[in-house]
Structures are given as C-alpha cells and as structure tokens.
Design a protein around this motif. Structure first.
Motif, PDB file in Angstrom:
ATOM      1  N   ASP A  57     -19.059  22.039  65.992  1.00 59.96           N
ATOM      2  CA  ASP A  57     -19.125  20.632  66.378  1.00 59.96           C
ATOM      3  C   ASP A  57     -19.905  20.486  67.683  1.00 59.96           C
ATOM      4  OD1 ASP A  57     -18.838  17.931  66.640  1.00 59.96           O
ATOM      5  OD2 ASP A  57     -16.649  17.947  66.862  1.00 59.96           O
ATOM      6  N   GLU A  58     -21.150  20.137  67.562  1.00 62.77           N
ATOM      7  CA  GLU A  58     -22.059  19.995  68.714  1.00 62.77           C
ATOM      8  C   GLU A  58     -21.970  21.180  69.674  1.00 62.77           C
ATOM      9  OE1 GLU A  58     -22.912  16.258  70.320  1.00 62.77           O
ATOM     10  OE2 GLU A  58     -21.908  15.114  68.740  1.00 62.77           O
ATOM     11  N   SER A 102     -16.962  14.419  64.117  1.00 70.96           N
ATOM     12  CA  SER A 102     -15.927  15.335  64.624  1.00 70.96           C
ATOM     13  C   SER A 102     -14.651  15.214  63.808  1.00 70.96           C
ATOM     14  CB  SER A 102     -15.609  15.033  66.099  1.00 70.96           C
ATOM     15  OG  SER A 102     -16.717  15.357  66.897  1.00 70.96           O
TER      16      SER A 102
HETATM   17 MG    MG Z   1     -18.180  14.221  67.833  1.00 72.59          MG
END
Ligand code: MG
Ligand code: ADP
Length: 256
Positions: free
Chosen positions: A177-178, A57
């Motif tokens: 991000d995810e 991240s």
């Molecule tokens: Mg992360």
C-alpha cells in the motif's frame, strides 16, 4: 537460455488466488467499497491506482481482514476469509503486507524483525528462521544491516527490511500500500527494484502506487478506482495510452 523480459505478459498467469465477489463496505454513511468484483490470478501483478480517498487502502485491508466487510465475499486460494481465531492468524500469514510507514518493531534488530513471524506464527526453529532471514536480507540488499535497529537505517533500507519481513512468512500474495510514498525521492528506486524482482520471480502482488513507471513495467493489469468503485481495468499499455473513462483520463492528466 530464456530471455528475461522487462515487461510482464498481459495474460493472467495462473488460476484465481484472491477473489473478491460483490464486496461492499461502509464507514458510517460513506460507501467506501461498492460492489467490488476482482479476481487476482496466481502470479499476477495488479497495480491499483486512483485518487486519494477512493478506497484503495480499504481494499487492501479487507483482503487481509484488517477491515471487515459488510457484504460479499473474499476468498484466498479457494478459502473464505475467516472472521477470527486461528484461521485468521493463518490467513494473515498467507498475505504479506507492506505499508507506507514501514511499521518495523523499533526495539528489535533488523534480523529479529525478520525472524519473529516465522518463529511465532510458522513455528520455525530459531536456526532455520535466522538462516532464512539472513538470506532474505541479502536478497533485498541489506544483509550487512542485520544487527542494527530500524532507526539506524534509511527509509529505503527500512522499507526493504519490511519487504523481507513479509516474505519470511512465505506468503501466497503480497499487498503493497503506497510503499514508496513516504520515501525521499532518491530511495524510491531501490524499493521499486526489489518489487520488480519479486514480480519477475512470479510473486502474486497487489500494489497500490502512484509510480507509473513501475505500473508500466511490472503490472499485468491496472485497476483504476474512484469513489469506492472499480471504474476501469486494463493492461498498463491500454490504460496509459488510451484510458476509456473520463475519470481515468482526468486522473492521468493530473499525475503524468
Ligand atoms: Mg491509501
Ligand atoms: P485511499 O487509500 O484510496 O486514499 P482509503 O481506503 O484510505 O482511500 O479511504 C477511503 C475513504 O474511507 C476515505 O474517505 C477515508 O476518509 C475513509 N476512511 C478510511 N478509513 C476509515 C475509518 N477507519 N473510519 C472512517 N472512514 C474511513
């Protein structure tokens, strides 16, 4: 007629678009990004995987300057990332970001969420912004939800709106991000399909995900991070069938 392949070519498609050169970042004593060197080509899809806390991240956030870096450089389309001011706003507009939590404006309708950035940052006129927003909402399959508020939508629908909102800025690169980690299982595929489509259309993408099916079919390259370092880079095929590092083998044995 050309055949549309379901898997991407291994060769990076274009010239370097995002280049990280010896990037370092600390949070206090924690060396969260360690000498990161990564060049992402125009049109390339890079999937970043690795254990929790490995810096994935932070890497994404550094690319659009939500985090500062301590040393090294990051360039976008040949331009260094500006630290602040107008240049920074323009840079942010060129980097679309989709987070795990959808981050839509709760008090604006779906349509307003997608129109806002183009009007405020890109100075588009309202009619053009609305036309574009509606087309994008159609494209991600939520055109009929335009007048609802985010809370009235499912998680999968909200995330697709978030993708449409990012695309409305006509970014040069999209960071995910995810994007499916907060979704109920039955909604994961509808979001991955939109991302697959984007990848096939040639969008430059950096995707942090644990969805290995997506990585296999959409990625040109897999980047494996652990403890703030890029431990391994490979084609999805190489990485999943024959990971070189113990760390990657260990990680894959836990998630596959
Ligand atoms: Mg992360
Ligand atoms: P990942 O996304 O791979 O799980 P992160 O980039 O979120 O990893 O975090 C990497 C490390 O940096 C973790 O140990 C995390 O706790 C730490 N970290 C992240 N953000 C901050 C912050 N704002 N302040 C202090 N430590 C942070």
């Amino acid at each position: 007629m050309t055949e549309v392949s379901m898997t991407k070519d291994a060769a990076p498609p274009g010239d370097p678009l995002v280049v990280l050169d010896d990037v370092n970042k600390h949070f206090g004593a924690l060396h969260v990004l360690q000498d990161i060197n990564l060049s992402i080509a125009r049109g390339e899809v890079v999937v970043v995987i690795g254990p929790s806390g490995s810096g994935k991240s932070t890497l994404c956030r550094a690319i659009n300057r939500l985090e500062t870096i301590d040393s090294g450089s990051i360039t976008l389309d040949g331009q260094p990332l500006p630290a602040e001011g107008k240049g920074l706003a323009r840079l942010r507009a060129d980097v679309g970001m989709v987070f795990q939590s959808f981050n839509l404006f709760a008090h604006k309708t779906v349509l307003q969420n997608v129109m806002l950035g183009p009007i405020k940052v890109r100075r588009k006129d309202k009619r053009a912004a609305e036309e574009k927003a509606r087309a994008l909402l159609d494209r991600v399959g939520v055109g009929n939800q335009a007048d609802k508020y985010p809370a009235q939508l499912s998680g999968g629908q909200q995330q697709r709106v978030a993708i449409a909102r990012a695309l409305a800025m006509e970014p040069k690169v999209m960071l995910f991000d995810e994007p499916t980690s907060a979704l109920d299982p039955e909604m994961i595929n509808e979001v991955l399909e939109v991302m697959q489509q984007l990848a096939r259309e040639g969008m430059t993408m950096v995707v942090v995900t644990h969805e290995m099916g997506f990585a296999r079919s959409a990625a040109n390259r897999v980047v494996f991070m652990a403890d703030g370092q890029i431990v391994e880079e490979a084609t999805p095929d190489q990485f999943f069938t024959n990971p070189r590092s113990d760390r990657a083998r260990d990680f894959l044995s836990k998630i596959l």
